[in-house]
Design a protein around this motif. Sequence first.
Motif, PDB file in Angstrom:
ATOM      1  N   PHE A  24       0.825  -1.202   0.000  1.00  0.00           N
ATOM      2  CA  PHE A  24       0.000   0.000   0.000  1.00  0.00           C
ATOM      3  C   PHE A  24       0.861   1.255   0.000  1.00  0.00           C
ATOM      4  O   PHE A  24       0.565   2.225  -0.702  1.00  0.00           O
ATOM      5  N   GLU A  25       1.928   1.246   0.775  1.00  0.00           N
ATOM      6  CA  GLU A  25       2.778   2.433   0.882  1.00  0.00           C
ATOM      7  C   GLU A  25       3.412   2.777  -0.461  1.00  0.00           C
ATOM      8  O   GLU A  25       3.471   3.947  -0.852  1.00  0.00           O
ATOM      9  N   GLN A  26       3.858   1.764  -1.190  1.00  0.00           N
ATOM     10  CA  GLN A  26       4.439   2.007  -2.521  1.00  0.00           C
ATOM     11  C   GLN A  26       3.358   2.396  -3.530  1.00  0.00           C
ATOM     12  O   GLN A  26       3.593   3.223  -4.415  1.00  0.00           O
ATOM     13  N   LEU A  27       2.202   1.804  -3.378  1.00  0.00           N
ATOM     14  CA  LEU A  27       1.066   2.147  -4.247  1.00  0.00           C
ATOM     15  C   LEU A  27       0.738   3.625  -4.101  1.00  0.00           C
ATOM     16  O   LEU A  27       0.567   4.345  -5.099  1.00  0.00           O
ATOM     17  N   GLU A  28       0.669   4.091  -2.864  1.00  0.00           N
ATOM     18  CA  GLU A  28       0.373   5.498  -2.601  1.00  0.00           C
ATOM     19  C   GLU A  28       1.483   6.399  -3.140  1.00  0.00           C
ATOM     20  O   GLU A  28       1.213   7.442  -3.757  1.00  0.00           O
ATOM     21  N   ALA A  29       2.731   5.981  -2.947  1.00  0.00           N
ATOM     22  CA  ALA A  29       3.868   6.777  -3.417  1.00  0.00           C
ATOM     23  C   ALA A  29       3.876   6.889  -4.939  1.00  0.00           C
ATOM     24  O   ALA A  29       4.158   7.958  -5.499  1.00  0.00           O
ATOM     25  N   LYS A  30       3.572   5.792  -5.633  1.00  0.00           N
ATOM     26  CA  LYS A  30       3.536   5.809  -7.097  1.00  0.00           C
ATOM     27  C   LYS A  30       2.404   6.703  -7.608  1.00  0.00           C
ATOM     28  O   LYS A  30       2.555   7.416  -8.607  1.00  0.00           O
ATOM     29  N   ALA A  31       1.267   6.657  -6.918  1.00  0.00           N
ATOM     30  CA  ALA A  31       0.151   7.526  -7.304  1.00  0.00           C
ATOM     31  C   ALA A  31       0.534   8.986  -7.110  1.00  0.00           C
ATOM     32  O   ALA A  31       0.194   9.848  -7.936  1.00  0.00           O
ATOM     33  N   LYS A  32       1.261   9.275  -6.056  1.00  0.00           N
ATOM     34  CA  LYS A  32       1.706  10.650  -5.800  1.00  0.00           C
ATOM     35  C   LYS A  32       2.648  11.121  -6.905  1.00  0.00           C
ATOM     36  O   LYS A  32       2.604  12.285  -7.332  1.00  0.00           O
ATOM     37  N   GLU A  33       3.517  10.227  -7.384  1.00  0.00           N
ATOM     38  CA  GLU A  33       4.436  10.566  -8.473  1.00  0.00           C
ATOM     39  C   GLU A  33       3.671  10.865  -9.760  1.00  0.00           C
ATOM     40  O   GLU A  33       4.033  11.771 -10.509  1.00  0.00           O
ATOM     41  N   LYS A  34       2.613  10.108 -10.004  1.00  0.00           N
ATOM     42  CA  LYS A  34       1.903  10.230 -11.285  1.00  0.00           C
ATOM     43  C   LYS A  34       0.955  11.414 -11.327  1.00  0.00           C
ATOM     44  O   LYS A  34       0.838  12.092 -12.353  1.00  0.00           O
ATOM     45  N   LEU A  35       0.257  11.662 -10.231  1.00  0.00           N
ATOM     46  CA  LEU A  35      -0.797  12.677 -10.222  1.00  0.00           C
ATOM     47  C   LEU A  35      -0.250  14.068  -9.931  1.00  0.00           C
ATOM     48  O   LEU A  35       0.760  14.216  -9.247  1.00  0.00           O
ATOM     49  N   ASP A  36      -0.954  15.069 -10.425  1.00  0.00           N
ATOM     50  CA  ASP A  36      -0.661  16.434  -9.996  1.00  0.00           C
ATOM     51  C   ASP A  36      -0.992  16.570  -8.512  1.00  0.00           C
ATOM     52  O   ASP A  36      -1.792  15.802  -7.966  1.00  0.00           O
ATOM     53  N   ALA A  37      -0.404  17.564  -7.877  1.00  0.00           N
ATOM     54  CA  ALA A  37      -0.553  17.717  -6.430  1.00  0.00           C
ATOM     55  C   ALA A  37      -2.013  17.915  -6.015  1.00  0.00           C
ATOM     56  O   ALA A  37      -2.454  17.367  -5.001  1.00  0.00           O
ATOM     57  N   LYS A  38      -2.774  18.676  -6.787  1.00  0.00           N
ATOM     58  CA  LYS A  38      -4.155  18.975  -6.376  1.00  0.00           C
ATOM     59  C   LYS A  38      -5.027  17.724  -6.298  1.00  0.00           C
ATOM     60  O   LYS A  38      -5.639  17.458  -5.258  1.00  0.00           O
ATOM     61  N   PRO A  39      -5.125  16.926  -7.368  1.00  0.00           N
ATOM     62  CA  PRO A  39      -5.954  15.718  -7.255  1.00  0.00           C
ATOM     63  C   PRO A  39      -5.383  14.689  -6.285  1.00  0.00           C
ATOM     64  O   PRO A  39      -6.138  14.019  -5.574  1.00  0.00           O
ATOM     65  N   TYR A  40      -4.060  14.572  -6.241  1.00  0.00           N
ATOM     66  CA  TYR A  40      -3.479  13.611  -5.299  1.00  0.00           C
ATOM     67  C   TYR A  40      -3.852  13.977  -3.864  1.00  0.00           C
ATOM     68  O   TYR A  40      -4.311  13.135  -3.084  1.00  0.00           O
ATOM     69  N   ASP A  41      -3.656  15.228  -3.508  1.00  0.00           N
ATOM     70  CA  ASP A  41      -3.957  15.652  -2.145  1.00  0.00           C
ATOM     71  C   ASP A  41      -5.449  15.569  -1.845  1.00  0.00           C
ATOM     72  O   ASP A  41      -5.844  15.304  -0.705  1.00  0.00           O
ATOM     73  N   VAL A  43      -7.402  13.257  -2.757  1.00  0.00           N
ATOM     74  CA  VAL A  43      -7.659  11.858  -2.397  1.00  0.00           C
ATOM     75  C   VAL A  43      -6.925  11.469  -1.114  1.00  0.00           C
ATOM     76  O   VAL A  43      -7.496  10.872  -0.197  1.00  0.00           O
ATOM     77  N   ALA A  44      -5.657  11.818  -1.032  1.00  0.00           N
ATOM     78  CA  ALA A  44      -4.797  11.301   0.037  1.00  0.00           C
ATOM     79  C   ALA A  44      -4.935  12.051   1.350  1.00  0.00           C
ATOM     80  O   ALA A  44      -4.797  11.466   2.431  1.00  0.00           O
ATOM     81  N   ALA A  45      -5.158  13.354   1.276  1.00  0.00           N
ATOM     82  CA  ALA A  45      -5.154  14.177   2.484  1.00  0.00           C
ATOM     83  C   ALA A  45      -6.455  14.049   3.248  1.00  0.00           C
ATOM     84  O   ALA A  45      -7.461  13.538   2.743  1.00  0.00           O
ATOM     85  N   SER A  46      -6.430  14.544   4.489  1.00  0.00           N
ATOM     86  CA  SER A  46      -7.595  14.453   5.357  1.00  0.00           C
ATOM     87  C   SER A  46      -7.802  15.763   6.085  1.00  0.00           C
ATOM     88  O   SER A  46      -7.124  16.762   5.810  1.00  0.00           O
ATOM     89  N   ALA A  47      -8.701  15.764   7.044  1.00  0.00           N
ATOM     90  CA  ALA A  47      -9.026  16.986   7.770  1.00  0.00           C
ATOM     91  C   ALA A  47      -7.910  17.387   8.727  1.00  0.00           C
ATOM     92  O   ALA A  47      -7.204  16.543   9.283  1.00  0.00           O
TER      93      ALA A  47
END
Length: 383
Positions: A24-41, A43-47
Amino acid sequence: MSFGNLVQAKVYQHMEENIIPSSFEQLEAKAKEKLDAKPYDYVAASAGAEVTVKSNNKSFEKWQIVPRMLCDTSVRDLSIELFGKKYAYPILCAPVGVQSIVHPEGELASARGAAAMDVPFIASTASTYSIEKTAEAMGDKERWFQLYWSSDKEIAASMVKRAEAAGYGAIVITLDTPMMGWREKDIEHAYLPFLQAEGIGNYLSDPVFCSRLEKSPQEDIRSAIMLWSQIFGNPTLTWKDLEFIKSQTSLPILLKGILHPDDAHLAVEHGADGIIVSNHGGRQVDGAVPAIDALPEIVDVVKGQIPVLMDSGIRRGSDIVKALALGAKAVLVGRPYMYGLALAGEEGVKQVLRNLIADFDLTLALSGKRNVSELNRDMLKKA
């Protein structure tokens, strides 16, 4: 050969290619590399300081599995029953909105991936593609519809009726989002994709919503977006309002976002057909109780009268085993399949689900259990 063993055999013999990371950790890291910061955050970020999302994951470590030896686990049964239907696995794809920000096919690709793996897909109100298009993508496979209860109750009723007509099997009402939580990353980016008309496909295709507009969304999208912003969420709702939605459909209704045992009692009292213990993946209340910590007490209050499901923090097979041992009937998975979608579309979603099911199957067997019904609190030790 059971599911987990079969997946291992295919991977080790190069019969199946690993197109995404299994971690999961690598999956998340790879998604972060691929996506622009706005859509990645988004999905990934929280309150807030993101304490809740970290606690969701950390709290699973409090519960330790105590495996039993010399149990014949050569044949396993991962199936469960919910609302009179048999499901192949105790796993559902959680409702996640605005999936088009990570992949152009968004919910359609996720729905097809879930259908291919025989995993029920819960379509969000906040989808870019409509209730009907998502249903079409899934054929006859099991799907549920998640409702964000609009402040215009006729629009909420219309969505529920559309879902039932399109073959959805249950309605999931999200209770914890009468308004959006304070999400620092989204504030920093000044990013709310709905204002670019992403994630409002169910509104743009809704006859009641469109009847509130002077011009059609095709003629005047800005007015449609503004109407959405005025009606999304409903902080006036109380328990007595559930009767209205119950009167609109014959489908089972599950209440998502329950964390307090008194609310679980009220859910049963007001005729809910199921509960989903959830803190919205940490996206609403920073510092909220981790869902896995709230689960046992809620299960004890409900006493088997209605099924209790759980989400927020499911990352691996061992998490699923622990949640089911603590009384959850099934779990919902969110961010993992979103990262799979971002990296490889439909095939990425399929492989995330494949890996989770295989991991769950093998962990079940290695714990000395042959089926879901054998999972109970006796197999866990609190650290």
